[in-house]
Design an enzyme around this catalytic site. Structure first.
Site, PDB file in Angstrom:
ATOM      1  N   PHE A   1      -4.235   4.274  -5.702  1.00  0.00           N
ATOM      2  CA  PHE A   1      -3.823   3.393  -6.803  1.00  0.00           C
ATOM      3  C   PHE A   1      -4.610   2.079  -6.818  1.00  0.00           C
ATOM      4  CE2 PHE A   1      -1.170  -0.196  -8.146  1.00  0.00           C
ATOM      5  CZ  PHE A   1      -0.839   0.165  -9.442  1.00  0.00           C
TER       6      PHE A   1
ATOM      7  N   GLY B   1       0.815  -1.196   0.000  1.00  0.00           N
ATOM      8  CA  GLY B   1       0.000   0.000   0.000  1.00  0.00           C
ATOM      9  C   GLY B   1       0.855   1.256   0.000  1.00  0.00           C
ATOM     10  N   LEU B   2       0.366   2.289   0.681  1.00  0.00           N
ATOM     11  CA  LEU B   2       1.049   3.585   0.762  1.00  0.00           C
ATOM     12  C   LEU B   2       1.288   4.179  -0.625  1.00  0.00           C
ATOM     13  CD1 LEU B   2       3.665   2.864   3.595  1.00  0.00           C
ATOM     14  CD2 LEU B   2       1.449   4.008   3.801  1.00  0.00           C
ATOM     15  N   CYS B   3       0.300   4.021  -1.497  1.00  0.00           N
ATOM     16  CA  CYS B   3       0.415   4.579  -2.847  1.00  0.00           C
ATOM     17  C   CYS B   3      -0.883   5.282  -3.244  1.00  0.00           C
ATOM     18  CB  CYS B   3       0.784   3.499  -3.852  1.00  0.00           C
ATOM     19  SG  CYS B   3      -0.168   1.972  -3.755  1.00  0.00           S
ATOM     20  N   GLY B   4      -1.482   5.965  -2.268  1.00  0.00           N
ATOM     21  CA  GLY B   4      -2.677   6.732  -2.557  1.00  0.00           C
ATOM     22  C   GLY B   4      -3.859   5.860  -2.949  1.00  0.00           C
TER      23      GLY B   4
END
Length: 296
Positions: A92, A87-90
């Site tokens: 996406f 994760g940690l990709c908005g």
């Protein structure tokens, strides 16, 4: 008002978080460069091969050997969803999964009600999402991005193609993020199998296309079309890989900026709290001195 110790602890905590997000941004930027180079090199080849595939499929549309173009009554559906492992990709991953859900609800609601919709999730996030929602998953491709290569993606493509040939699926769709630039990813929903017919515009543009089949049309169908289909899925995975790093870079950059703004506010609060505490101590000292003086 929070105590000085609480504010100080928050400043230290957010400062540590800011260092992490800044490091993640730098890592994503380095990975993005390689992923972007890969997809830029792949696009012209994949597009040209897809154009040839479409033309060859049209020429052989009536041939029994071209099973990849055979239209059937859609009873069983496979949706290939390409997400990331982390994760940690908005937004996406959520954008892709929303698009897949919307596709199912709007186009394959009857098949879903009958339990005839399967998901092939390439990436851990998609696998976890659809597992929790009790969808039947075709294969386990949660480690594809650990060492991304054509060979690893080819296994997933061959499973989907074999399922179509054997009649396990009457329609296969592909949902993924297409890389546009660092800040922009476009969710694409494409028909994978049967091979979609060319549009009128494409037909007009390729009206003069004339192919000499050597050694035979049948062998071209057996070799070129499967290879083109595998390349199509590999391209989608490369697009998603570049999009993921772009989205993570953008998300971490924004998180770093937000941490900086929060640190400014906390330091201001800390200074105000400290100033208030000092003022209070001075007033107490003055008050105590005055009380001693009055008692004499």
């Amino acid at each position: 008002m929070a105590s000085l110790k609480e504010v100080r602890n928050r400043i230290v905590s957010i400062g540590s978080t800011q260092q992490i997000t800044k490091a993640m941004k730098m890592v994503a930027a380095a990975k993005l460069r390689r992923a972007q180079d890969n997809i830029i090199r792949m696009r012209p080849y994949a597009q040209r091969l897809n154009s040839i595939l479409s033309n060859v499929s049209t020429v052989n549309a009536e041939s029994d050997t071209n099973i990849y173009s055979q239209k059937r009554d859609v009873q069983r559906v496979l949706i290939i969803v390409v997400t990331s492992d982390r994760g940690l990709c908005g937004a996406f991953n959520s954008n892709v999964m929303k698009a897949a859900n919307l596709l199912i609800k709007e186009k394959y609601s009857a098949q879903e009600a009958a339990g005839n919709v399967e998901i092939m999730a390439i990436g851990k996030k998609g696998h976890e999402f659809f597992t929790k929602r009790n969808y039947t998953l075709a294969g386990d491709y949660t480690t594809v991005f650990n060492n991304l290569s054509f060979e690893r993606v080819r296994v997933a493509a061959e499973q989907a193609m074999e399922g179509f040939i054997l009649g396990q699926y009457d329609r296969i769709d592909l949902v993924y993020n297409e890389f546009k630039n660092v800040a922009t990813q476009i969710v694409r929903t494409e028909q994978f199998l049967p091979i979609p017919e060319k549009t009128e515009e494409e037909t007009a543009n390729n009206a003069n296309s004339d192919y000499i089949f050597e050694p035979s049309k049948e062998e071209i169908v057996e070799q070129l079309i499967p290879k083109s289909l595998k390349i199509q899925i590999y391209k989608a995975v490369l697009e998603s890989n570049a999009s993921e790093h772009g989205a993570r870079m953008t998300a971490m950059d924004k998180a770093t900026e937000n941490a900086g703004e929060l640190l400014k506010q906390l330091k201001l609060t800390y200074n105000r709290t400290r100033q208030a505490a000092i003022t209070t101590e001075i007033l107490e000292i003055v008050g105590g001195a005055e009380a001693l003086a009055a008692s004499r």
